[in-house]
Design a protein around this motif. Structure first.
Motif, PDB file in Angstrom:
ATOM      1  N   GLY A 118       1.412   6.529  -9.321  1.00 27.03           N
ATOM      2  CA  GLY A 118       0.845   5.178  -8.014  1.00 27.03           C
ATOM      3  C   GLY A 118      -0.531   6.716  -7.382  1.00 27.03           C
ATOM      4  O   GLY A 118      -0.394   7.074  -7.506  1.00 27.03           O
ATOM      5  N   SER A 119      -1.143   4.977  -6.790  1.00 24.55           N
ATOM      6  CA  SER A 119      -1.191   5.776  -5.173  1.00 24.55           C
ATOM      7  C   SER A 119      -0.797   5.128  -4.361  1.00 24.55           C
ATOM      8  O   SER A 119      -0.770   4.138  -4.312  1.00 24.55           O
ATOM      9  N   ALA A 120      -2.574   5.066  -3.265  1.00 23.87           N
ATOM     10  CA  ALA A 120      -2.018   4.534  -1.670  1.00 23.87           C
ATOM     11  C   ALA A 120      -2.340   3.949  -2.469  1.00 23.87           C
ATOM     12  O   ALA A 120      -2.439   2.256  -1.015  1.00 23.87           O
ATOM     13  N   VAL A 121      -3.790   3.350  -2.570  1.00 24.07           N
ATOM     14  CA  VAL A 121      -4.511   2.322  -3.093  1.00 24.07           C
ATOM     15  C   VAL A 121      -4.070   2.096  -4.385  1.00 24.07           C
ATOM     16  O   VAL A 121      -3.693   1.843  -5.628  1.00 24.07           O
ATOM     17  N   ARG A 122      -3.893   0.325  -4.025  1.00 25.57           N
ATOM     18  CA  ARG A 122      -3.605  -0.401  -5.353  1.00 25.57           C
ATOM     19  C   ARG A 122      -4.752  -1.275  -5.233  1.00 25.57           C
ATOM     20  O   ARG A 122      -5.190  -2.220  -4.240  1.00 25.57           O
ATOM     21  N   VAL A 123      -5.208  -1.589  -6.841  1.00 27.99           N
ATOM     22  CA  VAL A 123      -6.641  -2.223  -7.217  1.00 27.99           C
ATOM     23  C   VAL A 123      -6.424  -3.850  -7.650  1.00 27.99           C
ATOM     24  O   VAL A 123      -5.093  -4.041  -8.273  1.00 27.99           O
ATOM     25  N   GLY A 124      -6.623  -4.662  -7.041  1.00 24.41           N
ATOM     26  CA  GLY A 124      -6.528  -6.232  -7.757  1.00 24.41           C
ATOM     27  C   GLY A 124      -7.628  -6.612  -9.097  1.00 24.41           C
ATOM     28  O   GLY A 124      -8.730  -5.597  -9.837  1.00 24.41           O
ATOM     29  N   PRO A 125      -7.340  -8.123  -9.191  1.00 24.62           N
ATOM     30  CA  PRO A 125      -7.976  -8.298 -10.355  1.00 24.62           C
ATOM     31  C   PRO A 125      -9.676  -8.056 -10.431  1.00 24.62           C
ATOM     32  O   PRO A 125     -10.933  -8.018 -11.252  1.00 24.62           O
ATOM     33  N   ASP A 126     -10.124  -8.314  -9.314  1.00 22.49           N
ATOM     34  CA  ASP A 126     -11.749  -8.474  -8.880  1.00 22.49           C
ATOM     35  C   ASP A 126     -12.010  -7.291  -8.653  1.00 22.49           C
ATOM     36  O   ASP A 126     -13.673  -7.024  -7.887  1.00 22.49           O
ATOM     37  N   GLY A 127     -11.175  -5.988  -7.800  1.00 24.20           N
ATOM     38  CA  GLY A 127     -11.385  -4.487  -8.277  1.00 24.20           C
ATOM     39  C   GLY A 127     -11.287  -4.675  -6.112  1.00 24.20           C
ATOM     40  O   GLY A 127     -11.151  -3.599  -6.021  1.00 24.20           O
ATOM     41  N   SER A 128     -11.014  -6.028  -5.865  1.00 27.24           N
ATOM     42  CA  SER A 128     -10.631  -5.026  -4.551  1.00 27.24           C
ATOM     43  C   SER A 128      -8.706  -4.789  -4.106  1.00 27.24           C
ATOM     44  O   SER A 128      -8.589  -4.940  -5.351  1.00 27.24           O
ATOM     45  N   TRP A 129      -8.835  -4.228  -2.692  1.00 24.24           N
ATOM     46  CA  TRP A 129      -7.734  -3.209  -2.905  1.00 24.24           C
ATOM     47  C   TRP A 129      -7.244  -3.575  -1.846  1.00 24.24           C
ATOM     48  O   TRP A 129      -7.245  -4.139  -0.882  1.00 24.24           O
ATOM     49  N   THR A 130      -5.796  -3.196  -1.724  1.00 24.69           N
ATOM     50  CA  THR A 130      -4.680  -3.034  -0.993  1.00 24.69           C
ATOM     51  C   THR A 130      -3.547  -1.908  -0.988  1.00 24.69           C
ATOM     52  O   THR A 130      -3.889  -1.411  -1.447  1.00 24.69           O
ATOM     53  N   VAL A 131      -3.045  -1.824   0.313  1.00 25.84           N
ATOM     54  CA  VAL A 131      -2.474  -0.932   0.464  1.00 25.84           C
ATOM     55  C   VAL A 131      -1.453  -1.114  -0.283  1.00 25.84           C
ATOM     56  O   VAL A 131      -0.843  -1.896  -0.181  1.00 25.84           O
TER      57      VAL A 131
END
Length: 565
Positions: A101-114
Motif C-alpha cells: 500500500g501507499s500514502a496515496v490512494r488513486v480513484g477511478p478517474d486518476g484523482s487521489w486521496t490520502v
C-alpha cells in the motif's frame, strides 16, 4: 536483455526503457494527477461509453467474511521486486497489489486521496521549492512487524536515485532534492522544481532492509515476495503448479480483509478461460482470442488504461516532411479502428483523443480525434510533391511511388489487424504500405528501438502521476522512449508547462496545448482506448476492471447471503 537506444539517455529514462519496453501493456507510461490531499479541486469528468471502473460495488456489511478468491493471470513474474526493471514489466505489481500500500490512494478517474492506513496527512507545505510533508500512521508496520518510518523513505529515495540499483521508478524521483526526516514518523520531500507527478514519490514501496544493498535489491526478490505492508501477505509461490497464494496479514492494523485467501493461477488466456468455465476460477481476462470461449460468462468491462496508436517515423525518407505525416493521419480511419476494437472485445470502445490522458481522467481536456479527410490528405501530399495520375493509382514523385513499411509484433494483441486496416486506408490516397510481422519477443529490440520502420502500431499504457514519461514519447530526440525520429522545442515546452502546473484545472489547459502541438507535429496518432474486460463470478464484490483506480482489497469478497436465501 540489453536494449540499444538511439542515443544517450538520462539515468531514469534508460532504466525505465530497459524494463518497461518488454511489457508495454503491463506497465503504463503516461499519467496525471491531483494537486492536494483533500481531492476537493477536480476537473470536470466526461461521460464515456464504458465506466472508469466496473467492480460491482457493495458496502462492507454486504460482503461476507471468508472464502478464497481465485484469479487468473497470464504469466509468472520474472521477479517479485515490483520496481526492478524485470519486475515492473511483469505481472509482479498486479499480483502483489493486495500486499502493498501507499500514502496515496488513486480513484477511478486518476484523482487521489490520502490512505489513512498509511499516513494521517500528505500535503504541500511550500511551493517554492515544492515541498510535501507526510505524517505517517504510527500503527503501520512491515510484514515482520518493523514500523514504517522516515528512515525507510530516505533509503528508498537513495536507491531510486542510484544507478547501481536496477530500478525503473517514476522519473519524478530524479527531481527529488532531499528527504528530511522530522522524527521517526514524519518527513518532508523537497523537489528541485514544481512537478504534478509528485504524489508518485512520497512513500516507500519497500523497507530499508531491501534497499540497503544493491545485491539485495537486484537479486533478493527473484524467488520470494517483498515484505508486505498491506492486508494480505504472500504465503506460497509454486512455480510447478503456476500458483501464488496470499493470505490475511496477521499484523495488519486496518479493517481486515474479507477474504481468507487469494490465489493467483498462471496460464495462457485460453487455459484460464477453460478454468473459469469449469468453475476453477472466479475471474479470468477476456481477450479477443478467448472471448468466444467466455461468451456465456458474466463480464465486467471498463475503460482500459492502454491505448493503441500509429507511430510515424519522421526521421528519414518521405515522412521527414510534416505534410506527408499529416496526410497519413488524415487518411487513417480512426473511427473504423475504434469500431473494430469494440467488435473484437465485445464492448463499446472509445477513441483516444489525447496523447496524454484518458477520456474521463482528471485533467483531461475536451478534445476531438482526428477526423478523416481524404481530399485534404491528397492536397497535402501534392504540396509535398506526391501526386496521383488522374487521381488514381499510386502517389508518385519523380516517377517513384510512395511506399512505407509497417512492421508489427506477431502477437494476439490485434496489432496485425490494425496494421492491415491502416494499409487499406492509406491505399485510398495512393500510399503503398508493406505490412510485415515480427516475433513479439524481438519486436522492440530489432525494429522499434533502432527505428527500422516508417510506421508502426502497438499500445502504450496510462498511469497516474507520469506526465514526465509521456514527455519522453516525444522529446528529446535521443530519448529511449521516443520512436518518432522527431522532437521540437515547442512540444518540450508544452510538456514542461503542464508538468510544472500543480492545479488540475490549469493543467488541463496545458494538456490541451500538448495535444495541439503533437497533432501539428504528426508523429503519434492516438487511435482507440483498449477496453479492460474480465469474466467475474457474479457473487464477487468490489473487484473488477479499473482503468486507474487502486483496488481496496479489504473490501473485496463474496456477496453476503440475504435473509431468506
Amino acid at each position: 536483455m540489453i536494449l540499444k537506444t538511439p542515443g544517450p539517455a538520462s539515468r531514469g529514462a534508460r532504466r525505465l526503457a530497459v524494463g518497461a519496453l518488454a511489457g508495454l501493456l503491463l506497465a503504463g507510461c503516461l499519467g496525471g494527477g491531483g494537486d492536494d490531499a483533500s481531492g476537493e479541486k477536480q476537473a470536470a469528468k466526461e461521460d464515456t461509453s464504458l465506466p472508469m471502473a466496473d467492480v460491482h460495488a457493495a458496502e462492507r456489511a454486504d460482503v461476507r467474511d471468508g472464502g478464497t478468491l481465485r484469479l487468473g493471470i497470464t504469466s509468472f513474474p520474472a521477479q517479485f521486486n515490483p520496481v526492478h526493471t524485470d519486475g515492473v514489466a511483469s505481472t509482479a505489481p498486479q499480483i502483489l497489489e493486495p500486499t502493498l500500500g501507499s500514502a496515496v490512494r488513486v480513484g477511478p478517474d486518476g484523482s487521489w486521496t490520502v490512505d489513512t492506513d498509511y499516513a494521517s496527512s500528505v500535503e504541500v507545505v511550500d511551493k517554492d521549492p515544492l515541498t510535501v510533508r507526510v505524517e505517517l500512521n504510527r500503527r503501520a508496520v512491515w510484514q515482520g512487524g518493523t514500523p514504517i518510518t522516515s528512515a525507510d523513505m530516505v533509503a528508498w529515495v537513495d536507491a531510486m536515485q542510484d544507478d547501481d540499483f536496477a530500478a525503473a521508478p517514476s522519473p519524478v524521483y530524479d527531481l527529488v532534492d532531499s528527504v528530511e526526516p522530522d522524527g521517526k514518523f514524519a518527513y518532508e520531500v523537497e523537489f528541485e522544481e514544481p512537478t504534478a507527478d509528485w504524489p508518485a514519490a512520497v512513500y516507500p514501496t519497500l523497507p530499508k532492509a531491501y534497499t540497503k544493498s544493491v545485491k539485495t535489491f537486484n537479486r533478493g526478490l527473484v524467488a520470494k515476495a517483498p515484505s508486505a505492508n498491506g492486508p494480505y501477505v504472500v504465503t506460497e509461490i509454486e512455480r510447478r503448479t503456476g500458483t501464488i497464494t496470499l493470505e490475511r496479514n496477521p499484523r495488519w492494523w486496518g479493517e481486515p480483509g474479507r477474504l481468507d485467501s487469494i490465489v493467483w493461477r498462471i496460464g495462457d488466456e485460453d487455459v484460464l478461460a477453460q478454468a473459469f468455465t469449469a468453475g476453477e476460477l472466479e475471474s479470468a481476462p477476456v481477450t479477443p482470442a478467448n472471448r468466444e470461449a467466455l461468451a456465456k460468462a458474466d463480464v465486467r468491462a471498463a475503460l482500459g488504461s492502454e491505448w493503441s496508436h500509429l507511430t510515424i517515423n519522421g526521421g528519414t525518407g518521405a515522412l521527414a516532411d510534416a505534410d506527408v505525416r499529416r496526410a497519413v493521419m488524415l487518411a487513417v480511419d480512426a473511427e473504423g479502428i475504434v469500431a473494430d476494437t469494440s467488435k473484437r472485445y465485445g464492448v463499446e470502445a472509445v477513441p483516444m483523443d489525447s496523447v496524454v490522458l484518458l477520456p474521463g481522467q482528471v485533467g483531461h481536456p475536451a478534445g476531438k480525434p482526428v477526423t478523416r479527410d481524404l481530399a485534404r490528405a491528397e492536397k497535402l501530399l501534392a504540396k509535398a510533391g506526391w501526386r496521383r495520375k488522374d487521381g488514381a493509382g499510386p502517389a508518385l514523385r519523380k516517377g517513384k511511388p510512395l511506399t512505407l513499411s509497417l512492421p508489427v509484433p506477431d502477437t494476439r494483441s490485434g496489432a496485425v489487424q490494425r496494421a492491415e486496416a491502416i494499409a487499406e486506408d492509406l491505399a485510398e490516397i495512393g500510399i503503398r504500405v508493406k505490412v510485415t510481422t515480427v516475433p513479439g519477443p524481438t519486436f522492440f529490440e530489432k525494429v522499434v528501438i533502432p527505428l527500422d520502420f516508417d510506421l508502426t502500431t502497438f499500445a502504450w499504457g496510462v498511469r497516474p502521476f507520469d506526465l514526465a514519461d509521456t514527455r519522453r514519447l516525444f522529446t528529446p530526440i535521443d530519448s529511449p522512449m521516443n520512436f518518432t525520429g522527431k522532437a521540437s522545442k515547442a512540444i518540450g515546452q508544452a510538456f514542461d508547462d503542464a508538468i510544472a502546473e500543480l492545479d488540475d484545472y490549469a493543467r488541463a489547459r496545458q494538456v490541451a496545448e500538448i495535444d495541439e502541438v503533437a497533432r501539428a507535429q504528426a508523429s503519434i496518432m492516438p487511435l482507440a482506448v483498449v477496453p479492460q474486460v474480465l469474466a467475474v463470478d457474479p457473487t464477487v464484490r468490489n473487484y473488477g476492471p479499473a482503468a486507474l483506480a487502486d483496488t481496496d482489497w479489504t473490501e473485496v469478497g463474496f456477496a453476503a447471503k440475504k435473509k431468506g436465501d
